[in-house]
Design a protein around this motif. Sequence first.
Motif, PDB file in Angstrom:
ATOM      1  N   ASN A 108      82.295  40.364  26.752  1.00 46.95           N
ATOM      2  CA  ASN A 108      82.993  41.043  27.830  1.00 46.95           C
ATOM      3  C   ASN A 108      84.472  41.159  27.453  1.00 46.95           C
ATOM      4  O   ASN A 108      85.020  40.261  26.787  1.00 46.95           O
ATOM      5  CB  ASN A 108      82.817  40.225  29.112  1.00 46.95           C
ATOM      6  CG  ASN A 108      83.256  40.975  30.336  1.00 46.95           C
ATOM      7  OD1 ASN A 108      83.188  42.197  30.376  1.00 46.95           O
ATOM      8  ND2 ASN A 108      83.712  40.250  31.328  1.00 46.95           N
ATOM      9  N   CYS A 109      85.119  42.242  27.852  1.00 51.47           N
ATOM     10  CA  CYS A 109      86.501  42.494  27.430  1.00 51.47           C
ATOM     11  C   CYS A 109      87.422  41.340  27.816  1.00 51.47           C
ATOM     12  O   CYS A 109      88.244  40.882  27.016  1.00 51.47           O
ATOM     13  CB  CYS A 109      87.012  43.807  28.002  1.00 51.47           C
ATOM     14  SG  CYS A 109      86.495  44.151  29.673  1.00 51.47           S
ATOM     15  N   GLN A 164      92.697  42.904  35.817  1.00 54.11           N
ATOM     16  CA  GLN A 164      91.952  43.807  34.947  1.00 54.11           C
ATOM     17  C   GLN A 164      92.161  45.274  35.305  1.00 54.11           C
ATOM     18  O   GLN A 164      92.066  45.665  36.466  1.00 54.11           O
ATOM     19  CB  GLN A 164      90.460  43.438  34.963  1.00 54.11           C
ATOM     20  CG  GLN A 164      90.216  42.059  34.370  1.00 54.11           C
ATOM     21  CD  GLN A 164      88.780  41.584  34.390  1.00 54.11           C
ATOM     22  OE1 GLN A 164      88.494  40.460  34.773  1.00 54.11           O
ATOM     23  NE2 GLN A 164      87.858  42.418  33.951  1.00 54.11           N
ATOM     24  N   GLY A 194      88.320  49.297  32.665  1.00 52.60           N
ATOM     25  CA  GLY A 194      87.178  48.399  32.520  1.00 52.60           C
ATOM     26  C   GLY A 194      85.971  48.927  33.278  1.00 52.60           C
ATOM     27  O   GLY A 194      84.835  48.580  32.973  1.00 52.60           O
ATOM     28  N   ALA A 195      86.238  49.793  34.240  1.00 55.19           N
ATOM     29  CA  ALA A 195      85.138  50.393  35.015  1.00 55.19           C
ATOM     30  C   ALA A 195      84.869  51.823  34.531  1.00 55.19           C
ATOM     31  O   ALA A 195      84.238  52.608  35.237  1.00 55.19           O
ATOM     32  CB  ALA A 195      85.489  50.389  36.503  1.00 55.19           C
ATOM     33  N   ILE A 230      84.960  41.897  40.786  1.00 60.16           N
ATOM     34  CA  ILE A 230      84.519  42.727  39.656  1.00 60.16           C
ATOM     35  C   ILE A 230      83.081  42.331  39.341  1.00 60.16           C
ATOM     36  O   ILE A 230      82.775  41.145  39.229  1.00 60.16           O
ATOM     37  CB  ILE A 230      85.414  42.518  38.415  1.00 60.16           C
ATOM     38  CG1 ILE A 230      86.856  42.959  38.719  1.00 60.16           C
ATOM     39  CG2 ILE A 230      84.860  43.290  37.210  1.00 60.16           C
ATOM     40  CD1 ILE A 230      87.838  42.699  37.592  1.00 60.16           C
ATOM     41  N   GLU A 265      81.364  38.751  36.841  1.00 62.01           N
ATOM     42  CA  GLU A 265      82.454  38.851  35.855  1.00 62.01           C
ATOM     43  C   GLU A 265      83.029  37.452  35.599  1.00 62.01           C
ATOM     44  O   GLU A 265      83.297  37.067  34.459  1.00 62.01           O
ATOM     45  CB  GLU A 265      83.554  39.766  36.379  1.00 62.01           C
ATOM     46  CG  GLU A 265      84.677  40.035  35.396  1.00 62.01           C
ATOM     47  CD  GLU A 265      84.327  41.070  34.343  1.00 62.01           C
ATOM     48  OE1 GLU A 265      83.182  41.548  34.336  1.00 62.01           O
ATOM     49  OE2 GLU A 265      85.191  41.378  33.514  1.00 62.01           O
ATOM     50  N   ARG A 297      90.764  43.210  40.034  1.00 63.00           N
ATOM     51  CA  ARG A 297      91.035  44.567  39.574  1.00 63.00           C
ATOM     52  C   ARG A 297      92.415  44.976  40.063  1.00 63.00           C
ATOM     53  O   ARG A 297      92.747  44.781  41.237  1.00 63.00           O
ATOM     54  CB  ARG A 297      89.981  45.535  40.122  1.00 63.00           C
ATOM     55  CG  ARG A 297      90.078  46.930  39.554  1.00 63.00           C
ATOM     56  CD  ARG A 297      89.575  47.001  38.154  1.00 63.00           C
ATOM     57  NE  ARG A 297      88.119  46.830  38.085  1.00 63.00           N
ATOM     58  CZ  ARG A 297      87.455  46.633  36.969  1.00 63.00           C
ATOM     59  NH1 ARG A 297      88.103  46.536  35.834  1.00 63.00           N
ATOM     60  NH2 ARG A 297      86.140  46.495  36.975  1.00 63.00           N
ATOM     61  N   HIS A 320      94.139  44.577  30.012  1.00 68.62           N
ATOM     62  CA  HIS A 320      93.822  43.441  30.883  1.00 68.62           C
ATOM     63  C   HIS A 320      94.859  42.337  30.660  1.00 68.62           C
ATOM     64  O   HIS A 320      95.258  42.065  29.521  1.00 68.62           O
ATOM     65  CB  HIS A 320      92.446  42.871  30.546  1.00 68.62           C
ATOM     66  CG  HIS A 320      91.281  43.692  31.017  1.00 68.62           C
ATOM     67  ND1 HIS A 320      91.389  44.826  31.804  1.00 68.62           N
ATOM     68  CD2 HIS A 320      89.958  43.537  30.771  1.00 68.62           C
ATOM     69  CE1 HIS A 320      90.181  45.321  32.038  1.00 68.62           C
ATOM     70  NE2 HIS A 320      89.286  44.579  31.426  1.00 68.62           N
TER      71      HIS A 320
END
Length: 342
Positions: free
Chosen positions: A129-130, A157, A161-162, A200, A211, A235, A242
Amino acid sequence: MGWKVAVVGATGQVGREMLNILAERQFPADTVAALASPKSIGTEVSYGETTLKIQSLEDYDFRGTDIALFSAGGSVSAKWAPKVAAAGCVVVDNSSHFRMEPDVPLIVPEVNAHALGNFRKRNIIANPNCSTAQLVVALKPLHDFAKIRRVVVSTYQSVSGAGNKGMDELFNQTRGLFVNDTVEPKKFPKQIAFNVIPHIDVFMDDGFTKEEWKMAAETRKILDPDIALTATCVRVPVFVGHSEAVNIEFENPITVDQAREILREAPGLMVVDRREDGGYITPLECVGDYATFVSRIRRDPTVADGKGLALWCVSDNLRKGAALNAVQIAEILVARHLKQAA
Ligand code: 2RA
């Protein structure tokens, strides 16, 4: 002779960055195929100084392809990665689908490249995951020096990311507020423009989000199963990049000067840490960079015996958080693990 590479999900934010980074780093590919769903067939995507026509994932023959970089969502990976792997093509999957499977290595090259060797079991390698990727790059050198016991992290974030829809929603909502055109939340549960959302992915029974669970579970798989980590993932109205506020408790003492020096020397990191106006990194400044940046390094006085630190960590979530990490894995594969057909 070069390698045959495919990018699955080539029209998405991460897929496009994968192509950009393959070209930027002059990955030794003879051919690169850009694959996506039928609706995108025939459109073109950039690849260095040229463009690639989108081909259909459904119709593509992966026999003879050496590496496929996937970033098309968990359902596409679940359906196609095993088929592609069975055709003899190594899959580097950016979705979360295979990350926690025991026979699938979950890799951040600066942290656990040694674990890559196990990929032959499934011919699948998972990208983290980022928000995990940038964190473990920063934690790894500190863990090696003073052994991390516990981590508390709050993330900030970006909407990329979305995906494309997340970026569009921030843009349209922000513009809407200035032209009195209210844009209702669709991608996010509440308005993201001029707001922050502490949610998230999906909620789990224990009150954490998936998340937040990913950050804990993936950090333990990549870095050390004994590390206790708790996260709050938020978010924020930022397009790319991020940020993370991190508190770390160690088994052994570590000073700020030691930490700063260790981080300065560590792979994949850039330390920007001056105790003055602007002496730290912000998401706007990390976009397009390969590095994970660390700032605001300081002793955490709430942890006894000099065994606590606090710091600020920022990285381009589309690059180190996804596309760059995947391309780095591919670079290691061709350098150390794959043999070219005679
Ligand atoms: C997000 N980390 O930021 C998740 C998936 N990319 O939305």
